[in-house]
Write a protein that holds these residues in place. Structure first.
Motif, PDB file in Angstrom:
ATOM      1  N   TYR A  21       3.756   7.937  -1.322  1.00 39.16           N
ATOM      2  CA  TYR A  21       2.829   6.924  -0.817  1.00 39.16           C
ATOM      3  C   TYR A  21       1.388   7.383  -1.018  1.00 39.16           C
ATOM      4  O   TYR A  21       0.540   6.618  -1.492  1.00 39.16           O
ATOM      5  CB  TYR A  21       3.119   6.650   0.663  1.00 39.16           C
ATOM      6  CG  TYR A  21       2.459   5.402   1.181  1.00 39.16           C
ATOM      7  CD1 TYR A  21       3.062   4.170   0.997  1.00 39.16           C
ATOM      8  CD2 TYR A  21       1.242   5.453   1.829  1.00 39.16           C
ATOM      9  CE1 TYR A  21       2.452   3.005   1.464  1.00 39.16           C
ATOM     10  CE2 TYR A  21       0.628   4.305   2.293  1.00 39.16           C
ATOM     11  CZ  TYR A  21       1.239   3.082   2.108  1.00 39.16           C
ATOM     12  OH  TYR A  21       0.640   1.943   2.565  1.00 39.16           O
ATOM     13  N   ALA A  22       1.104   8.647  -0.686  1.00 39.30           N
ATOM     14  CA  ALA A  22      -0.245   9.178  -0.851  1.00 39.30           C
ATOM     15  C   ALA A  22      -0.641   9.213  -2.328  1.00 39.30           C
ATOM     16  O   ALA A  22      -1.789   8.917  -2.674  1.00 39.30           O
ATOM     17  CB  ALA A  22      -0.345  10.575  -0.243  1.00 39.30           C
ATOM     18  N   GLU A  23       0.290   9.561  -3.191  1.00 41.46           N
ATOM     19  CA  GLU A  23       0.008   9.568  -4.630  1.00 41.46           C
ATOM     20  C   GLU A  23      -0.321   8.156  -5.122  1.00 41.46           C
ATOM     21  O   GLU A  23      -1.258   7.960  -5.900  1.00 41.46           O
ATOM     22  CB  GLU A  23       1.186  10.137  -5.405  1.00 41.46           C
ATOM     23  CG  GLU A  23       1.355  11.628  -5.227  1.00 41.46           C
ATOM     24  CD  GLU A  23       2.663  12.146  -5.804  1.00 41.46           C
ATOM     25  OE1 GLU A  23       3.383  11.380  -6.482  1.00 41.46           O
ATOM     26  OE2 GLU A  23       2.979  13.319  -5.561  1.00 41.46           O
ATOM     27  N   ALA A  24       0.443   7.167  -4.665  1.00 42.28           N
ATOM     28  CA  ALA A  24       0.173   5.776  -5.045  1.00 42.28           C
ATOM     29  C   ALA A  24      -1.189   5.341  -4.515  1.00 42.28           C
ATOM     30  O   ALA A  24      -1.939   4.649  -5.212  1.00 42.28           O
ATOM     31  CB  ALA A  24       1.276   4.862  -4.515  1.00 42.28           C
ATOM     32  N   ARG A  27      -3.899   6.720  -6.688  1.00 40.50           N
ATOM     33  CA  ARG A  27      -3.990   5.988  -7.963  1.00 40.50           C
ATOM     34  C   ARG A  27      -4.447   4.548  -7.761  1.00 40.50           C
ATOM     35  O   ARG A  27      -4.619   3.805  -8.721  1.00 40.50           O
ATOM     36  CB  ARG A  27      -2.615   5.962  -8.658  1.00 40.50           C
ATOM     37  CG  ARG A  27      -2.138   7.271  -9.199  1.00 40.50           C
ATOM     38  CD  ARG A  27      -0.887   7.100 -10.054  1.00 40.50           C
ATOM     39  NE  ARG A  27       0.125   6.224  -9.491  1.00 40.50           N
ATOM     40  CZ  ARG A  27       1.115   6.604  -8.684  1.00 40.50           C
ATOM     41  NH1 ARG A  27       1.239   7.864  -8.338  1.00 40.50           N
ATOM     42  NH2 ARG A  27       1.991   5.734  -8.236  1.00 40.50           N
ATOM     43  N   LYS A  28      -4.588   4.147  -6.510  1.00 36.53           N
ATOM     44  CA  LYS A  28      -4.910   2.767  -6.132  1.00 36.53           C
ATOM     45  C   LYS A  28      -3.842   1.798  -6.642  1.00 36.53           C
ATOM     46  O   LYS A  28      -4.136   0.686  -7.063  1.00 36.53           O
ATOM     47  CB  LYS A  28      -6.300   2.370  -6.618  1.00 36.53           C
ATOM     48  CG  LYS A  28      -7.389   3.240  -6.017  1.00 36.53           C
ATOM     49  CD  LYS A  28      -8.758   2.819  -6.473  1.00 36.53           C
ATOM     50  CE  LYS A  28      -9.784   3.766  -5.879  1.00 36.53           C
ATOM     51  NZ  LYS A  28     -11.140   3.362  -6.203  1.00 36.53           N
ATOM     52  N   ASP A  29      -2.603   2.264  -6.568  1.00 33.39           N
ATOM     53  CA  ASP A  29      -1.450   1.460  -6.979  1.00 33.39           C
ATOM     54  C   ASP A  29      -0.935   0.707  -5.753  1.00 33.39           C
ATOM     55  O   ASP A  29       0.073   1.062  -5.156  1.00 33.39           O
ATOM     56  CB  ASP A  29      -0.365   2.365  -7.565  1.00 33.39           C
ATOM     57  CG  ASP A  29       0.795   1.592  -8.157  1.00 33.39           C
ATOM     58  OD1 ASP A  29       0.858   0.359  -7.972  1.00 33.39           O
ATOM     59  OD2 ASP A  29       1.658   2.237  -8.786  1.00 33.39           O
ATOM     60  N   PHE A  30      -1.672  -0.339  -5.363  1.00 31.30           N
ATOM     61  CA  PHE A  30      -1.387  -1.044  -4.129  1.00 31.30           C
ATOM     62  C   PHE A  30      -0.069  -1.811  -4.165  1.00 31.30           C
ATOM     63  O   PHE A  30       0.563  -1.998  -3.137  1.00 31.30           O
ATOM     64  CB  PHE A  30      -2.564  -1.950  -3.758  1.00 31.30           C
ATOM     65  CG  PHE A  30      -3.816  -1.160  -3.508  1.00 31.30           C
ATOM     66  CD1 PHE A  30      -3.942  -0.383  -2.380  1.00 31.30           C
ATOM     67  CD2 PHE A  30      -4.844  -1.162  -4.429  1.00 31.30           C
ATOM     68  CE1 PHE A  30      -5.074   0.373  -2.150  1.00 31.30           C
ATOM     69  CE2 PHE A  30      -5.990  -0.409  -4.219  1.00 31.30           C
ATOM     70  CZ  PHE A  30      -6.105   0.364  -3.072  1.00 31.30           C
ATOM     71  N   MET A  36       6.783   0.186  -0.816  1.00 32.96           N
ATOM     72  CA  MET A  36       7.295   1.267   0.021  1.00 32.96           C
ATOM     73  C   MET A  36       7.266   0.947   1.512  1.00 32.96           C
ATOM     74  O   MET A  36       7.826   1.674   2.318  1.00 32.96           O
ATOM     75  CB  MET A  36       6.507   2.550  -0.255  1.00 32.96           C
ATOM     76  CG  MET A  36       6.671   3.036  -1.683  1.00 32.96           C
ATOM     77  SD  MET A  36       5.687   4.491  -2.041  1.00 32.96           S
ATOM     78  CE  MET A  36       6.661   5.729  -1.188  1.00 32.96           C
ATOM     79  N   LEU A  37       6.619  -0.149   1.893  1.00 33.08           N
ATOM     80  CA  LEU A  37       6.534  -0.528   3.305  1.00 33.08           C
ATOM     81  C   LEU A  37       7.736  -1.377   3.700  1.00 33.08           C
ATOM     82  O   LEU A  37       8.149  -2.265   2.966  1.00 33.08           O
ATOM     83  CB  LEU A  37       5.252  -1.315   3.574  1.00 33.08           C
ATOM     84  CG  LEU A  37       3.949  -0.569   3.321  1.00 33.08           C
ATOM     85  CD1 LEU A  37       2.775  -1.524   3.535  1.00 33.08           C
ATOM     86  CD2 LEU A  37       3.832   0.642   4.222  1.00 33.08           C
ATOM     87  N   HIS A  38       8.246  -1.124   4.874  1.00 33.17           N
ATOM     88  CA  HIS A  38       9.388  -1.879   5.387  1.00 33.17           C
ATOM     89  C   HIS A  38       8.909  -3.217   5.939  1.00 33.17           C
ATOM     90  O   HIS A  38       7.855  -3.302   6.552  1.00 33.17           O
ATOM     91  CB  HIS A  38      10.067  -1.071   6.494  1.00 33.17           C
ATOM     92  CG  HIS A  38      11.462  -1.490   6.747  1.00 33.17           C
ATOM     93  ND1 HIS A  38      11.776  -2.574   7.508  1.00 33.17           N
ATOM     94  CD2 HIS A  38      12.632  -0.971   6.332  1.00 33.17           C
ATOM     95  CE1 HIS A  38      13.086  -2.715   7.568  1.00 33.17           C
ATOM     96  NE2 HIS A  38      13.629  -1.741   6.855  1.00 33.17           N
TER      97      HIS A  38
END
Length: 86
Positions: A21-24, A27-30, A36-38
């Motif tokens: 999640y932090a890596e995304a 990268r600003k890969d919203f 990844m959010l439930h």
């Protein structure tokens, strides 16, 4: 005669999930962050905001995008089901 099929699904641990999640986020890969959010029983609370919808939270993070220069992880604390990035 019986035939069985066994399907194995690899489930990432808490540490791997928060690191991904932090890596995304870095990268600003919203769109990946949103994936990844439930959707059920979502809750996020901090001193300035509270969200009960993963879509609303994702939209908020997307709005922060231009303000984020980098994500710098200082420490990871994790066990089986819980993880924290500092």
């Amino acid at each position: 005669m019986y035939r069985f099929s066994l399907y194995v699904i690899a489930i990432a641990g808490a540490r791997e999930i928060v690191e991904s999640y932090a890596e995304a986020f870095g990268r600003k890969d919203f769109s990946r962050m949103r994936e990844m959010l439930h959707d059920t029983n979502f809750a996020f609370k901090c001193p300035l905001h509270a969200f009960h919808s993963s879509d609303d939270f994702a939209a908020f993070l997307n709005g922060l995008g231009p303000l984020i220069e980098r994500i710098e992880v200082k420490k990871v604390i994790a066990d089986e089901n819980d993880a924290c990035l500092l």
